[in-house]
Design a protein around this motif. Structure first.
Motif, PDB file in Angstrom:
ATOM      1  N   ARG A 181       2.968 -13.587 105.835  1.00  0.00           N
ATOM      2  CA  ARG A 181       3.161 -14.466 106.913  1.00  0.00           C
ATOM      3  C   ARG A 181       2.272 -15.749 106.804  1.00  0.00           C
ATOM      4  NH1 ARG A 181       5.063 -11.601 112.367  1.00  0.00           N
ATOM      5  NH2 ARG A 181       6.788 -10.399 111.453  1.00  0.00           N
ATOM      6  N   LEU A 182       1.003 -15.430 106.472  1.00  0.00           N
ATOM      7  CA  LEU A 182      -0.048 -16.572 106.216  1.00  0.00           C
ATOM      8  C   LEU A 182       0.435 -17.328 104.964  1.00  0.00           C
ATOM      9  CD1 LEU A 182      -2.748 -17.915 106.849  1.00  0.00           C
ATOM     10  CD2 LEU A 182      -3.685 -16.265 105.422  1.00  0.00           C
ATOM     11  N   ARG A 183       1.232 -16.773 104.010  1.00  0.00           N
ATOM     12  CA  ARG A 183       1.650 -17.489 102.841  1.00  0.00           C
ATOM     13  C   ARG A 183       2.761 -18.298 103.037  1.00  0.00           C
ATOM     14  NH1 ARG A 183       1.207 -12.486  98.567  1.00  0.00           N
ATOM     15  NH2 ARG A 183      -1.038 -12.427  98.391  1.00  0.00           N
ATOM     16  N   ILE A 184       3.635 -17.782 104.145  1.00  0.00           N
ATOM     17  CA  ILE A 184       4.772 -18.436 104.498  1.00  0.00           C
ATOM     18  C   ILE A 184       4.260 -19.735 105.279  1.00  0.00           C
ATOM     19  CG2 ILE A 184       6.798 -18.099 105.924  1.00  0.00           C
ATOM     20  CD1 ILE A 184       7.005 -15.471 104.874  1.00  0.00           C
ATOM     21  N   THR A 185       3.191 -19.481 106.103  1.00  0.00           N
ATOM     22  CA  THR A 185       2.771 -20.557 106.870  1.00  0.00           C
ATOM     23  C   THR A 185       2.324 -21.781 106.103  1.00  0.00           C
ATOM     24  OG1 THR A 185       2.260 -19.016 108.743  1.00  0.00           O
ATOM     25  CG2 THR A 185       1.280 -21.256 108.668  1.00  0.00           C
ATOM     26  N   SER A 186       1.617 -21.373 105.119  1.00  0.00           N
ATOM     27  CA  SER A 186       1.059 -22.402 104.009  1.00  0.00           C
ATOM     28  C   SER A 186       2.434 -22.966 103.337  1.00  0.00           C
ATOM     29  CB  SER A 186       0.360 -21.714 102.865  1.00  0.00           C
ATOM     30  OG  SER A 186       0.067 -22.763 102.044  1.00  0.00           O
ATOM     31  N   GLU A 187       3.653 -22.309 103.338  1.00  0.00           N
ATOM     32  CA  GLU A 187       4.735 -22.907 102.547  1.00  0.00           C
ATOM     33  C   GLU A 187       5.399 -23.768 103.630  1.00  0.00           C
ATOM     34  OE1 GLU A 187       6.438 -22.184  99.863  1.00  0.00           O
ATOM     35  OE2 GLU A 187       4.638 -21.030  99.129  1.00  0.00           O
ATOM     36  N   LEU A 188       5.188 -23.370 104.924  1.00  0.00           N
ATOM     37  CA  LEU A 188       5.646 -24.699 106.013  1.00  0.00           C
ATOM     38  C   LEU A 188       4.811 -25.763 105.853  1.00  0.00           C
ATOM     39  CD1 LEU A 188       6.402 -22.219 109.107  1.00  0.00           C
ATOM     40  CD2 LEU A 188       7.933 -23.787 107.745  1.00  0.00           C
ATOM     41  N   HIS A 189       3.624 -25.649 105.664  1.00  0.00           N
ATOM     42  CA  HIS A 189       2.796 -26.899 105.546  1.00  0.00           C
ATOM     43  C   HIS A 189       3.092 -27.785 104.431  1.00  0.00           C
ATOM     44  CE1 HIS A 189      -0.424 -28.912 103.395  1.00  0.00           C
ATOM     45  NE2 HIS A 189      -0.755 -29.270 104.506  1.00  0.00           N
ATOM     46  N   ASP A 190       3.575 -27.306 103.312  1.00  0.00           N
ATOM     47  CA  ASP A 190       3.883 -27.938 102.095  1.00  0.00           C
ATOM     48  C   ASP A 190       5.160 -28.609 102.552  1.00  0.00           C
ATOM     49  OD1 ASP A 190       1.675 -27.111 100.816  1.00  0.00           O
ATOM     50  OD2 ASP A 190       2.595 -25.470  99.932  1.00  0.00           O
ATOM     51  N   VAL A 191       6.077 -27.987 102.941  1.00  0.00           N
ATOM     52  CA  VAL A 191       7.453 -28.458 103.350  1.00  0.00           C
ATOM     53  C   VAL A 191       7.178 -29.548 104.154  1.00  0.00           C
ATOM     54  CG1 VAL A 191       9.808 -27.917 104.289  1.00  0.00           C
ATOM     55  CG2 VAL A 191       8.883 -26.187 102.995  1.00  0.00           C
ATOM     56  N   ILE A 192       6.728 -29.372 105.345  1.00  0.00           N
ATOM     57  CA  ILE A 192       6.581 -30.510 106.294  1.00  0.00           C
ATOM     58  C   ILE A 192       5.746 -31.583 105.785  1.00  0.00           C
ATOM     59  CG2 ILE A 192       5.441 -31.049 108.455  1.00  0.00           C
ATOM     60  CD1 ILE A 192       6.140 -28.059 109.460  1.00  0.00           C
ATOM     61  N   GLY A 193       4.865 -31.307 105.182  1.00  0.00           N
ATOM     62  CA  GLY A 193       3.958 -32.371 104.615  1.00  0.00           C
ATOM     63  C   GLY A 193       4.755 -33.406 103.569  1.00  0.00           C
ATOM     64  N   HIS A 194       5.239 -32.578 102.733  1.00  0.00           N
ATOM     65  CA  HIS A 194       6.175 -33.438 101.798  1.00  0.00           C
ATOM     66  C   HIS A 194       7.187 -34.210 102.291  1.00  0.00           C
ATOM     67  CE1 HIS A 194       8.127 -34.581  98.186  1.00  0.00           C
ATOM     68  NE2 HIS A 194       9.533 -33.847  98.559  1.00  0.00           N
ATOM     69  N   ALA A 195       7.910 -33.482 103.301  1.00  0.00           N
ATOM     70  CA  ALA A 195       9.212 -34.114 103.774  1.00  0.00           C
ATOM     71  C   ALA A 195       8.817 -35.204 104.816  1.00  0.00           C
ATOM     72  CB  ALA A 195      10.020 -33.122 104.645  1.00  0.00           C
ATOM     73  N   LEU A 196       7.800 -35.101 105.411  1.00  0.00           N
ATOM     74  CA  LEU A 196       7.404 -36.403 106.360  1.00  0.00           C
ATOM     75  C   LEU A 196       6.703 -37.351 105.497  1.00  0.00           C
ATOM     76  CD1 LEU A 196       5.609 -34.488 109.288  1.00  0.00           C
ATOM     77  CD2 LEU A 196       7.816 -35.489 109.199  1.00  0.00           C
TER      78      LEU A 196
ATOM     79  N   GLY B  59      15.508 -34.969 105.245  1.00  0.00           N
ATOM     80  CA  GLY B  59      15.320 -34.106 106.636  1.00  0.00           C
ATOM     81  C   GLY B  59      16.143 -32.856 106.879  1.00  0.00           C
ATOM     82  N   ARG B  60      17.564 -33.095 106.223  1.00  0.00           N
ATOM     83  CA  ARG B  60      18.316 -31.883 106.360  1.00  0.00           C
ATOM     84  C   ARG B  60      17.763 -30.757 105.517  1.00  0.00           C
ATOM     85  NH1 ARG B  60      22.968 -34.344 105.029  1.00  0.00           N
ATOM     86  NH2 ARG B  60      23.567 -34.805 107.034  1.00  0.00           N
ATOM     87  N   SER B  61      17.609 -31.138 104.117  1.00  0.00           N
ATOM     88  CA  SER B  61      17.243 -30.091 103.297  1.00  0.00           C
ATOM     89  C   SER B  61      15.826 -29.297 103.495  1.00  0.00           C
ATOM     90  CB  SER B  61      16.938 -30.579 101.743  1.00  0.00           C
ATOM     91  OG  SER B  61      15.875 -31.544 101.751  1.00  0.00           O
ATOM     92  N   SER B  62      14.764 -30.355 104.200  1.00  0.00           N
ATOM     93  CA  SER B  62      13.436 -29.733 104.648  1.00  0.00           C
ATOM     94  C   SER B  62      13.829 -28.996 105.747  1.00  0.00           C
ATOM     95  CB  SER B  62      12.692 -30.713 105.018  1.00  0.00           C
ATOM     96  OG  SER B  62      12.431 -31.508 103.647  1.00  0.00           O
ATOM     97  N   LEU B  63      14.743 -29.174 106.684  1.00  0.00           N
ATOM     98  CA  LEU B  63      14.854 -28.240 107.883  1.00  0.00           C
ATOM     99  C   LEU B  63      15.609 -27.039 107.578  1.00  0.00           C
ATOM    100  CD1 LEU B  63      14.881 -28.003 110.948  1.00  0.00           C
ATOM    101  CD2 LEU B  63      17.167 -29.421 110.890  1.00  0.00           C
ATOM    102  N   ALA B  64      16.517 -26.956 106.738  1.00  0.00           N
ATOM    103  CA  ALA B  64      16.922 -25.759 106.188  1.00  0.00           C
ATOM    104  C   ALA B  64      16.156 -24.877 105.644  1.00  0.00           C
ATOM    105  CB  ALA B  64      18.285 -25.982 105.127  1.00  0.00           C
ATOM    106  N   GLU B  65      15.056 -25.466 104.661  1.00  0.00           N
ATOM    107  CA  GLU B  65      14.152 -24.597 104.000  1.00  0.00           C
ATOM    108  C   GLU B  65      13.096 -24.099 105.044  1.00  0.00           C
ATOM    109  OE1 GLU B  65      10.938 -24.688 100.392  1.00  0.00           O
ATOM    110  OE2 GLU B  65      12.140 -26.450 100.989  1.00  0.00           O
ATOM    111  N   MET B  66      12.726 -24.904 106.298  1.00  0.00           N
ATOM    112  CA  MET B  66      12.136 -24.470 107.363  1.00  0.00           C
ATOM    113  C   MET B  66      12.410 -23.435 108.075  1.00  0.00           C
ATOM    114  SD  MET B  66      10.451 -28.229 108.626  1.00  0.00           S
ATOM    115  CE  MET B  66       9.955 -27.490 110.448  1.00  0.00           C
ATOM    116  N   ARG B  67      13.840 -23.628 108.433  1.00  0.00           N
ATOM    117  CA  ARG B  67      14.639 -22.653 109.119  1.00  0.00           C
ATOM    118  C   ARG B  67      14.516 -21.085 108.352  1.00  0.00           C
ATOM    119  NH1 ARG B  67      19.953 -25.578 111.346  1.00  0.00           N
ATOM    120  NH2 ARG B  67      18.954 -26.770 113.147  1.00  0.00           N
ATOM    121  N   ARG B  68      14.645 -21.184 106.994  1.00  0.00           N
ATOM    122  CA  ARG B  68      14.515 -19.980 106.112  1.00  0.00           C
ATOM    123  C   ARG B  68      13.383 -19.446 106.290  1.00  0.00           C
ATOM    124  NH1 ARG B  68      12.295 -19.182 101.443  1.00  0.00           N
ATOM    125  NH2 ARG B  68      11.815 -20.966 101.057  1.00  0.00           N
TER     126      ARG B  68
END
Length: 394
Positions: free
Chosen positions: A181-196, A228-237
């Motif tokens: 879950r910590l690794r997934i949280t790091s993934e979320l940081h990458d997704v959000i940072g890049h998308a924003l 935003g749409r693609s990043s949101l889908a990945e975040m939901r996953r």
């Protein structure tokens, strides 16, 4: 057996022993002429030597002590002892088998004291044969009781060991879940940072071109929507995995983790944000481990995000070389790059910010190498090597 079942068994055993002792006392008293005839007192004393056995599991040592007075009184009053010794013998076995080792040693002392009192009283029906039989019964009780206690202790140790191993397995599973879950949280940081980052740059382009070039501004807004749409889908996953419930139960389709196939789409999004990118992939015919593909994708994504956010670059180049031994990643640009601090204390390349730190963590998972810094003559370079066939660092 349950406690109630043990009590029922002890009551039944006491009844059988008492019946046998009373029958022997009532019928065999005349085997020794010096014995007195049975009377109410002798029957009560016989019962007193047997009845405490009913509490033998609850109070083992006390039961042994309680059996002796009735037995010694029978001897002192010259009554037939007969089978009244069974109470002491069963109680002695119970202490050795069920009580603590310390109380088992006390039981031996109580037994020796009782035997000494018996010798002092010199009962009329004491014979060499009786001594041999009762002595054999007591020695057998010690041997059987000791074996029973040892088997029970080994069984308890086996249960405790199995429980400890089961708890250790649960702890390892919990740690593995927490790490994942910590690794997934790091993934979320990458997704959000890049998308924003991409969306902010595209929003700036749209604002700048809104009046002069509305078509290009509209394209930038469309790119914001797609990003935003693609990043949101990945975040939901990823968030679905973090939930304790079934990830499929929220109605979100689970998409595969991004890999090298998604690099052209990533490059396209960055180019729409205003940074031309040249992508070159060499090799890669053989399938790569999913984890390595994900790590390579995230490294490229973070490097391009840094180009957009910090480098003030006008172009970037991404090169991936896939061999049977490793995946080599190189991302360069012509910008200024992030501020470069002094080298780390361990002599490794100095990095600053969550982006480069995240790259280093991903590379360390595969025992790879990472180098980043300004390029001689201008620009910034990120280079990473992910060996294949290595175990992920725990």
């Amino acid at each position: 057996m349950t406690t109630r079942a043990y009590r029922a068994w002890d009551l039944l055993l006491t009844a059988v022993l008492l019946t046998a002792a009373l029958l022997v006392h009532a019928t065999a008293y005349d085997a020794v002429p010096a014995n007195r005839s049975p009377d109410v007192v002798s029957l009560i004393l016989t019962a007193a030597a047997i009845v405490p056995v009913a509490l033998r599991r609850a109070y083992p040592l006390a039961t042994l002590i309680a059996c002796w007075p009735g037995l010694l009184a029978l001897m002192a009053l010259q009554h037939s002892v007969g089978a009244s010794t069974l109470g002491v013998e069963v109680a002695f076995y119970t202490v050795v088998a069920w009580d603590t080792r310390r109380n088992a040693r006390w039981a031996v002392l109580v037994l020796l004291a009782g035997l000494a009192a018996t010798t002092a009283l010199q009962p009329s029906d004491l014979s060499a044969e009786g001594i041999a039989v009762n002595g054999a019964i007591l020695v057998g009780g010690w041997i059987l009781g000791t074996g029973s206690r040892q088997r029970r202790e080994r069984h308890a140790e086996d249960i405790a060991r199995a429980q400890f191993q089961a708890q250790a397995e649960r702890d390892r599973a919990a740690r593995a879940t927490a790490e994942e879950r910590l690794r997934i949280t790091s993934e979320l940081h990458d997704v959000i940072g890049h998308a924003l980052s991409v969306m902010v740059v595209q929003a700036g382009v749209a604002e700048h071109l809104m009046d002069s070039r509305p078509a290009q501004a509209r394209a930038a807004v469309t790119a914001i929507m797609e990003t935003g749409r693609s990043s949101l889908a990945e975040m939901r996953r990823m968030l679905a995995v973090l939930r304790e419930g079934d990830p499929a139960g929220d109605g979100v389709d689970a998409e595969p983790a991004p890999g090298l196939v998604q690099l052209p789409r990533l490059v396209e999004r960055v180019e729409r944000a205003g940074l031309p990118v040249t992508l070159t992939v060499a090799g890669g015919d053989a399938p790569l481990p999913a984890g390595v593909e994900l790590a390579a994708y995230r490294i490229v994504q973070e490097a391009l995000t840094n180009c957009l956010k910090h480098a003030r670059a006008t172009r970037a180049e991404v090169r991936l070389t896939c061999t049977a031994q490793a995946v080599e990643i190189e991302v360069t640009d012509d910008g200024a790059g992030p501020a470069q601090p002094a080298a780390d204390a361990d002599g490794g390349p100095a990095v600053r910010g969550h982006g480069l730190i995240g790259m280093r963590e991903r590379v360390a998972m595969y025992r790879g190498e990472l180098d980043s810094g300004r390029v001689h003559g201008g620009g910034f370079r990120v280079w990473a090597l992910l060996p294949l066939g290595t175990q992920v660092q725990p």
